[in-house]
Design an enzyme around this catalytic site. Structure first.
Site, PDB file in Angstrom:
ATOM      1  N   GLU A  78       0.833  -1.197   0.000  1.00  0.00           N
ATOM      2  CA  GLU A  78       0.000   0.000   0.000  1.00  0.00           C
ATOM      3  C   GLU A  78       0.871   1.251   0.000  1.00  0.00           C
ATOM      4  OE1 GLU A  78      -3.131   0.047  -0.411  1.00  0.00           O
ATOM      5  OE2 GLU A  78      -3.669  -2.057  -0.034  1.00  0.00           O
ATOM      6  N   ARG A  88     -17.774  -0.628   6.284  1.00  0.00           N
ATOM      7  CA  ARG A  88     -18.934  -1.253   5.640  1.00  0.00           C
ATOM      8  C   ARG A  88     -19.586  -2.269   6.560  1.00  0.00           C
ATOM      9  NH1 ARG A  88     -19.611  -5.949   3.127  1.00  0.00           N
ATOM     10  NH2 ARG A  88     -17.372  -6.421   3.154  1.00  0.00           N
ATOM     11  N   CYS A 141      -7.597  -2.040   8.327  1.00  0.00           N
ATOM     12  CA  CYS A 141      -6.290  -2.043   7.658  1.00  0.00           C
ATOM     13  C   CYS A 141      -5.808  -0.619   7.393  1.00  0.00           C
ATOM     14  CB  CYS A 141      -6.371  -2.832   6.358  1.00  0.00           C
ATOM     15  SG  CYS A 141      -6.612  -4.607   6.590  1.00  0.00           S
ATOM     16  N   HIS A 165      -1.462  -5.767   1.594  1.00  0.00           N
ATOM     17  CA  HIS A 165      -2.684  -6.565   1.555  1.00  0.00           C
ATOM     18  C   HIS A 165      -2.427  -7.858   0.791  1.00  0.00           C
ATOM     19  CE1 HIS A 165      -5.651  -3.246   2.684  1.00  0.00           C
ATOM     20  NE2 HIS A 165      -6.021  -4.300   3.391  1.00  0.00           N
TER      21      HIS A 165
END
Length: 212
Positions: A78, A88, A141, A165
Site C-alpha cells: 500500500e 462497511r 487495515c 494486503h
C-alpha cells in the site's frame, strides 16, 4: 534491521485470516532482517493501544502490517492511508464507525516511507502476482497504516512503516468460483520477497501506477 511484522485476527464471521497465517510462517531471519511477529485484533479501538504499547517497550526500525483484502488477486503493498474510518461492516467488537477521523490532529493522509515500488517489483520478480495499491480501504487495515504514519510523524521520526494486503487463500473461497485466491505458500514467498526489498534506501522509479 529489526522488523515487526503484524497480521490480523479473523473477522466477518470467518475462522481464518491469511494475513496472520502467512506471518506465522515467515522465517525469523529474512536477509539481514530480524523478524518479530505480532497478531493484531480486528478492532478499531484496540489496535492503536496494542501498537502503542509494543513500540513503547521495543525498538523497531520497521513496522510492516499485513492484512486481508478479499477480492484482490495479487499481493499489494500500500502506498497511502487516509484519515477516515468508514466501515462497511462492524469490526470484531461490533463497532462500525462511519465518516470518522482517525486522528483529529493528523494529516489528511500518510504515505508509507518504505520502498513500495521496490517491494512490489521484488514480488513480481518471484513470478508472483504483485501490484502497487493506492487505496488501503477504510476499514481496520487503513486505520492501522494511518496510525503507524501518525506515530512516525508525532513520536518516532526514524520509524519506517508500511502495509501489504494479501488475497484470500483457497479454503476461504470454496463455493465462490468467481472470487480470486492465492495459496498460502505463495503469499509467504511474496511477503518474504517484499521484506527483502526493504533494505533499499531509495525506491525504484517504475511505472507501477494505474490509469484510473
Amino acid at each position: 534491521m529489526h522488523i515487526l511484522v503484524t497480521g490480523f485476527a479473523p473477522f466477518d464471521n470467518q475462522n481464518i485470516n491469511p494475513s496472520w497465517e502467512a506471518v506465522t510462517q515467515l522465517e525469523d531471519i529474512i536477509g539481514t532482517h530480524t523478524i518479530d511477529k505480532l497478531k493484531l485484533p480486528t478492532s478499531f479501538k484496540k489496535v492503536d493501544n496494542i501498537i502503542n504499547k509494543t513500540l513503547a517497550s521495543n525498538h523497531y526500525d520497521v513496522v510492516l502490517a499485513i492484512g486481508q483484502a478479499g477480492g484482490r488477486n495479487a499481493i499489494t503493498p500500500e502506498r497511502v492511508a487516509i484519515n477516515i474510518d468508514d466501515a462497511r461492516i462492524p469490526d470484531n467488537d461490533d463497532f462500525q464507525p462511519i465518516d470518522q477521523a482517525i486522528h483529529l490532529d493528523g494529516a489528511p493522509a500518510y504515505f508509507s516511507n518504505l520502498p513500495v515500488k521496490a517491494m512490489t517489483q521484488s514480488i513480481i520478480n518471484q513470478g508472483l502476482p504483485g501490484a502497487l495499491s493506492n487505496s488501503a480501504g477504510t476499514f481496520v487495515c487503513n486505520h492501522t497504516l494511518y496510525h503507524l504514519g501518525y506515530l512516525q510523524d508525532k513520536h518516532y521520526p526514524h520509524l519506517r512503516f508500511g502495509f501489504i494486503h494479501v488475497p484470500y487463500i483457497p479454503e476461504q473461497v470454496i463455493g465462490k468460483p468467481d472470487t480470486p485466491s492465492m495459496p498460502l505458500e505463495k503469499i509467504v514467498a511474496g511477503l518474504t520477497a517484499a521484506i527483502e526489498a526493504i533494505s533499499n534506501d531509495e525506491d525504484l522509479h517504475l511505472a507501477l501506477g494505474t490509469t484510473e
